[in-house]
Design an enzyme around this catalytic site. Structure first.
Site, PDB file in Angstrom:
ATOM      1  N   ARG A  94      10.562   6.993   3.510  1.00 28.93           N
ATOM      2  CA  ARG A  94      10.812   6.188   4.734  1.00 28.93           C
ATOM      3  C   ARG A  94       9.891   6.663   5.855  1.00 28.93           C
ATOM      4  O   ARG A  94      10.179   7.600   6.591  1.00 28.93           O
ATOM      5  CB  ARG A  94      12.275   6.323   5.167  1.00 28.93           C
ATOM      6  N   HIS A 109       1.847  -0.243   4.181  1.00 31.95           N
ATOM      7  CA  HIS A 109       3.061  -0.412   5.002  1.00 31.95           C
ATOM      8  C   HIS A 109       3.171   0.724   6.029  1.00 31.95           C
ATOM      9  O   HIS A 109       4.083   1.552   5.972  1.00 31.95           O
ATOM     10  CB  HIS A 109       4.280  -0.411   4.057  1.00 31.95           C
ATOM     11  N   GLU A 161       1.005  -3.548   9.341  1.00 35.05           N
ATOM     12  CA  GLU A 161       0.809  -3.495   7.896  1.00 35.05           C
ATOM     13  C   GLU A 161      -0.263  -4.474   7.410  1.00 35.05           C
ATOM     14  O   GLU A 161       0.042  -5.621   7.063  1.00 35.05           O
ATOM     15  CB  GLU A 161       2.127  -3.795   7.188  1.00 35.05           C
TER      16      GLU A 161
END
Ligand code: TA6
Length: 317
Positions: A74, A180, A291
């Site tokens: 994450r 990302h 992204e």
């Protein structure tokens, strides 16, 4: 005429510092003489830290991040391949998880390369993934002979990412690809994104309807999940760069090649509250996902064909 007993080539000066690269317990760390550094986990080939020479961390990583390989990391720069977003029914990637398998796979460190000049100012790290790096159930769910080479190049105040996709088999396959990236911010309320005006975007929060961006400086004031299609760089706007500004000053300049889309995402209060691995809960104020990718249309490779896309993040603060 060949000289006899030619002296050996001069080694890079022992007195000029060189980049250092270490691999320990599945984590690659590179550092430049300038102090810039980058850390990449072989799990997902996920960049988890990028620091400039001042020591400032440029990426956001959740303080509840799971690093044991049981779930995607994450924060930092997870890789999205071969599908962006939730699995798409009736598509060959329909049996895969959200954002595909690349960010959960066991990548191989292929090595480093840096220019030979003494006191070099950049180092390139290469990572590879093929079907052998996938767990059997995933291979069974996407049975194509693919090859990925992901390069991370660290230079002063810059991080360059490049993904090469090859169809090593004979069956054609379709894919999405995206970096990302969780950029670290001081304060989302002081942050804008410049360079999107007049571009079209798909709003993932409004039924994937398409809109035209009106803002010259896009503020982020609520949950935002939009996939923009950028103008192709032309002689007029050959640097189609995006600029993240904080309190009006550029903090990141982002340029891409062969990546027609960029997703702008901030989960804001409620979405982040629902993410167990996202801490602290007010962390939505200190990150923005910008992204670059190729995700609104499928990229198709026939057997033997190759695709590549790249992005450069330049830190200005
Ligand atoms: O890229 C934006 C997005 O697709 C959002 O919709 C949100 O789901 C985010 O990715 C995070 O996805 P993840 O699967 O990492 O929780």
């Amino acid at each position: 005429m060949e000289r006899k007993h030619r002296p050996p080539p001069l080694p890079a000066s022992p007195f000029m510092p060189q980049p250092t690269v270490d691999l320990n317990n599945g984590v690659v760390t590179a550092r430049l003489p300038s102090g810039d550094s980058v850390t990449i986990y072989l799990y997902g080939a996920t960049v988890t830290s990028w620091k400039t020479s001042s020591g400032k961390e440029q990426l956001f990583v959740s303080s509840a991040v799971v690093l044991d390989g049981s779930k995607s990391i994450r924060g930092g720069i997870p890789l999205v391949f071969p599908n962006f977003g939730p699995p798409i029914k009736d598509h060959a990637t329909g049996g895969l998880r959200q954002h595909g398998f690349a960010r959960n796979a066991a990548w191989e460190f292929l090595g480093k390369s840096s220019s030979e000049s003494a006191g070099d100012d950049s180092v390139k790290l290469d990572f590879g993934l093929g079907p052998s790096g996938l767990a059997e159930p995933i291979r069974a769910n996407w049975d194509y002979n693919f090859g990925l080479v992901y390069s991370v190049t660290l230079s002063k105040n810059k991080l360059h990412l490049s993904l090469l996709v090859k169809n090593e088999g004979t069956k054609p396959f379709e894919f999405h690809a995206l970096f990302h990236t969780y950029l670290a911010l001081k304060d989302i309320s002081q942050t804008t994104v410049h360079g999107l005006r007049n571009t079209q975007y798909v709003d993932r929060l409004l039924g994937d309807k398409t809109f035209q961006e009106e803002h010259d400086e896009l503020p982020i004031t609520a949950e935002t999940d939009r996939v923009y299609t950028l103008p192709v760089a032309t002689s007029e706007n050959n640097d189609a760069a995006l600029v993240v500004k904080e309190a009006g000053s550029p903090s990141f300049v982002v340029t891409s090649e062969s990546l027609p889309n960029v997703t702008v995402w901030n989960g804001w209060i409620d979405k982040i509250k629902g993410m167990r691995d996202f801490e602290p809960k007010d962390g939505y104020k200190r990150y923005l996902c910008l992204e670059p990718g190729s995700v609104l249309k499928w990229n198709k490779l026939e057997g033997g064909e190759v695709w590549s896309g790249s992005t450069t993040y330049e830190a200005k603060l």
